[in-house]
Design a protein around this motif. Sequence first.
Motif, PDB file in Angstrom:
ATOM      1  N   LYS A 669     -74.724 -58.299-121.354  1.00  0.00           N
ATOM      2  CA  LYS A 669     -75.310 -58.999-122.315  1.00  0.00           C
ATOM      3  C   LYS A 669     -74.376 -59.247-123.648  1.00  0.00           C
ATOM      4  O   LYS A 669     -74.393 -60.255-124.001  1.00  0.00           O
ATOM      5  CB  LYS A 669     -76.779 -58.486-122.519  1.00  0.00           C
ATOM      6  N   VAL A 670     -73.728 -58.203-123.882  1.00  0.00           N
ATOM      7  CA  VAL A 670     -72.915 -58.276-125.081  1.00  0.00           C
ATOM      8  C   VAL A 670     -71.784 -59.267-124.934  1.00  0.00           C
ATOM      9  O   VAL A 670     -71.627 -60.047-125.721  1.00  0.00           O
ATOM     10  CB  VAL A 670     -72.323 -56.933-125.736  1.00  0.00           C
ATOM     11  N   ALA A 671     -71.253 -59.367-123.509  1.00  0.00           N
ATOM     12  CA  ALA A 671     -70.163 -60.190-123.455  1.00  0.00           C
ATOM     13  C   ALA A 671     -70.742 -61.701-123.600  1.00  0.00           C
ATOM     14  O   ALA A 671     -70.013 -62.617-124.092  1.00  0.00           O
ATOM     15  CB  ALA A 671     -69.483 -60.162-122.091  1.00  0.00           C
ATOM     16  N   GLU A 672     -72.017 -61.865-123.228  1.00  0.00           N
ATOM     17  CA  GLU A 672     -72.320 -63.222-123.267  1.00  0.00           C
ATOM     18  C   GLU A 672     -72.465 -63.773-124.489  1.00  0.00           C
ATOM     19  O   GLU A 672     -72.249 -64.662-124.884  1.00  0.00           O
ATOM     20  CB  GLU A 672     -73.666 -63.422-122.334  1.00  0.00           C
ATOM     21  N   LEU A 673     -73.188 -62.587-125.555  1.00  0.00           N
ATOM     22  CA  LEU A 673     -73.503 -63.110-126.769  1.00  0.00           C
ATOM     23  C   LEU A 673     -72.060 -63.506-127.705  1.00  0.00           C
ATOM     24  O   LEU A 673     -72.098 -64.339-128.368  1.00  0.00           O
ATOM     25  CB  LEU A 673     -74.123 -61.886-127.316  1.00  0.00           C
ATOM     26  N   LEU A 674     -70.989 -62.561-127.328  1.00  0.00           N
ATOM     27  CA  LEU A 674     -69.827 -62.752-127.910  1.00  0.00           C
ATOM     28  C   LEU A 674     -69.030 -64.158-127.559  1.00  0.00           C
ATOM     29  O   LEU A 674     -68.677 -64.990-128.274  1.00  0.00           O
ATOM     30  CB  LEU A 674     -68.906 -61.799-127.580  1.00  0.00           C
ATOM     31  N   GLU A 675     -69.333 -64.518-126.181  1.00  0.00           N
ATOM     32  CA  GLU A 675     -68.778 -65.890-125.880  1.00  0.00           C
ATOM     33  C   GLU A 675     -69.394 -66.944-126.251  1.00  0.00           C
ATOM     34  O   GLU A 675     -69.201 -68.013-126.534  1.00  0.00           O
ATOM     35  CB  GLU A 675     -69.225 -66.061-123.872  1.00  0.00           C
ATOM     36  N   ARG A 676     -70.783 -66.722-126.836  1.00  0.00           N
ATOM     37  CA  ARG A 676     -71.715 -67.925-127.560  1.00  0.00           C
ATOM     38  C   ARG A 676     -71.530 -67.811-129.130  1.00  0.00           C
ATOM     39  O   ARG A 676     -72.240 -68.157-129.857  1.00  0.00           O
ATOM     40  CB  ARG A 676     -73.132 -67.677-127.419  1.00  0.00           C
ATOM     41  N   GLU A 677     -70.592 -66.744-129.480  1.00  0.00           N
ATOM     42  CA  GLU A 677     -70.128 -66.672-130.895  1.00  0.00           C
ATOM     43  C   GLU A 677     -71.438 -66.326-131.625  1.00  0.00           C
ATOM     44  O   GLU A 677     -71.881 -66.754-132.725  1.00  0.00           O
ATOM     45  CB  GLU A 677     -69.491 -67.949-131.538  1.00  0.00           C
ATOM     46  N   ARG A 678     -72.061 -65.193-131.200  1.00  0.00           N
ATOM     47  CA  ARG A 678     -73.303 -64.590-131.867  1.00  0.00           C
ATOM     48  C   ARG A 678     -72.976 -63.073-132.034  1.00  0.00           C
ATOM     49  O   ARG A 678     -73.529 -62.305-131.362  1.00  0.00           O
ATOM     50  CB  ARG A 678     -74.448 -64.569-130.955  1.00  0.00           C
ATOM     51  N   PRO A 679     -71.964 -62.648-132.681  1.00  0.00           N
ATOM     52  CA  PRO A 679     -71.543 -61.393-132.910  1.00  0.00           C
ATOM     53  C   PRO A 679     -72.480 -60.459-133.616  1.00  0.00           C
ATOM     54  O   PRO A 679     -72.567 -59.382-133.205  1.00  0.00           O
ATOM     55  CB  PRO A 679     -70.190 -61.424-133.772  1.00  0.00           C
TER      56      PRO A 679
END
Length: 798
Positions: A669-679
């Motif tokens: 889930k974290v990897a997906e959030l980072l891909e969407r630029e939602r750190p």
Amino acid sequence: MCTESHAVSLSVIMDQPCVQWQDHVAQKWLGLDPELKETFTSLHEIDDVFKCALSLTTHDDLDYVESVCAAYSVQKDGERAAKWRERGNSSFKTRNYTAAALNYSQGICFAPQSSEQLSLGYANRSAALYHLQHYQECLDDIDKALKNGYPSHLLHKLQHRRTLCLDHIFVREKTSEEYHNPVSKSPKGPDKVKAPSVGPLTFGICPRAVVGSILEKGRHLVAVERIAAGEVILTDRPYSCVLIPGMQEVTGKGGRKDTGREVLFGTEQRRCHRCLTETLCPVPCAGCSYSRYCSTGCQREAWEEHHRWECPLGADLMAMGVLSQLALRVTLKAGLKNIQMAREPIRDKHTKSEQSCLNSDFSDSSLSHLEPPDPSSSYHGDSYMSVFHLLHHINRHSPSLRFLCAVTIATLYLKLSKAAPPPVSQNLSGASAASSQSADGPNEEGGDAEVSSELWMLGSAVLRHMLQLRCNAQAITTLQDTGAANSPVQSSVEIRIATAIFPTLSLLNHSCCPNTSLVFSTGTSVDPCASDLSADFSEARGVTVTVRAAKAITPGQEILHCYGPHSRRMLTQERQHLLHEQYYFLCQCEACCLQQQEEEVEEGRQQWPGAVGRPQESGLLCCKCKGSLKKSSENSEAGFVCPLSSCGHRMSSSEVSRRLQEIRVDLEKVAELLERERPGEALRLLKRTQSGLILAEKHPLQGELADAMARAYATMGDWNNAASHLEQSAVAICCQYGEDSIELGQQLFKLAQIQFNGGARGPALSVIAKVRRLLCLHRGPHCHELEELKAMEDCLRG
């Protein structure tokens, strides 16, 4: 240890025929008459197996292939070309010029020859290439657009773009002249000046290693002098290779943040189908929409060597899988004369000793004496004799697998015979396809396909290579950048882009703790350090592999590399199972023997790969006192217990497994959030995950969590926190992979970037020195990461 069956570094499952065809052949096998099944199973010669399979292949099989291939169409299609061009226009409008060029290239590959769609595609791609500052490529596309009938009322656009390109090229050439003939003595010049030539690359084995052959190991490579860590041991090129379709590569984002998710393109869309080099402006095959090349040179060479026969079978080959295509490609490149020469030592000679050994319970080491006499006087990429005499283990493969391979190759052979004249008979022996193969294909009942001895020799060779490749194919890998193109920190993952057969590399036996590192190069890239090697001297054009010593190798020590299952990534039992399943040997390398002894002493306590020498460490913490948990000695179901008398907390194995799985899900889930630029959201999720953490700092999952935290902080520009978490991650990586591993080098490379961005001069310079040592050790002193390190170091030192 292991026999001379080498070198698939990843599973070959993805290289197999499509599931529909596998199911079809499985049903055919189950429905086979018991006597026929027994007859097929009893066959031990590849010639006999192929002839039998050919007699059992019917029109129903060919018709089924046709139905399956509908999903793999590679025909030219004007409508699909127009749709890809529209996608390119959309990417162009958002200033994502890389994605635009790739979309236009897809349209060009689908566009019929001399069509308006083809001319429009070239014109549109020239615009994208202009914005990417690829001016010569832009001019080339303008010329192609004009040659293919670009609409006259739009010509002024191309003429204006041509003028702009010529102006830019003039300025660039003038700047280059000033750099090479400076007025002052200043050493500095413009970036990206053409690199100096390093001369041709030598292929072969270094003088400090020789090919040995003993009963226990088969042919293998041994050091005769000390080989220093980082020294090049051998450089090889593949006899042939095939791109793996569908392996997605990220293009990177354009200039705007609101462009959505990054567009993904497969390796087959981004890379030359001959030399595997990346290209934004491929040269399409004139006959199909699939194959494409980086240049007309690669296109011409591929056509002459294999593609003129593969082109009509494009959809069939995709359905039949990469290994089938590679086996066919090896055979087409060899030609009938080379196949006949390779068969000479075994012609009219039944290898009874091989059959008896393979049917017995002897270990694999007993097979070494079965080598054909002097199969090759040299080992290099063009040595077909070396390829032909690799072990095929026909009697080790299950009857159903042998049947799948044989029927697949028989079907491809019949399709090839109908689609185009078989090359060898036409070109070398004068027999035509029409005289040697019935125009109607196989008999309705199966029966004899009426093939000449020369033609079935071709099919038999393809089947031989198909069986060999299951144990001798090598995955070609590369590092792929991940994340946004404007990310402050480089993040990469190793991906598999092709499957190949390397004659020299195939000499290396397996170890779960190898003493070598492999680096693949594509296109025209070379390793200037690969000198002082024996064998032929040839220009390094195409795919190459360089094998370096990962540690010092003493005289008499065998040179080993890993076929995939590595002691730092898998536990002993899992590795041995995979190796035995695919390579038919029980690995007894140093790592397997050491870990088996430790596991016998401390049964069940080794909890993660790479924990060699630390069997008592579980890598888990007590959730109450944060002490180290240990495996309960009472029974396997008791789980883990805190050894502190003041605590004594217990956790069941199922509870530990559940908690670890939750961490893995959160990381996804974290990897997906980072891909969407939602750190920010990623950080909140990571902190919740760590609140109930049961991992010690050296546990691999703890390293992944720390790395994810670092990425999130770096995205937000918090360099200090990012560096702190990357340092924690490096501790776990060092524990798992070792202080001299390339994995640690990659992590420290990211740490150097973080410290550089944060202005931490002293720490950054210290880390850069460590990274340089590890990159030189595994990838050589000329890898592109070292160029970036040098630029950072120069900047920090002022």
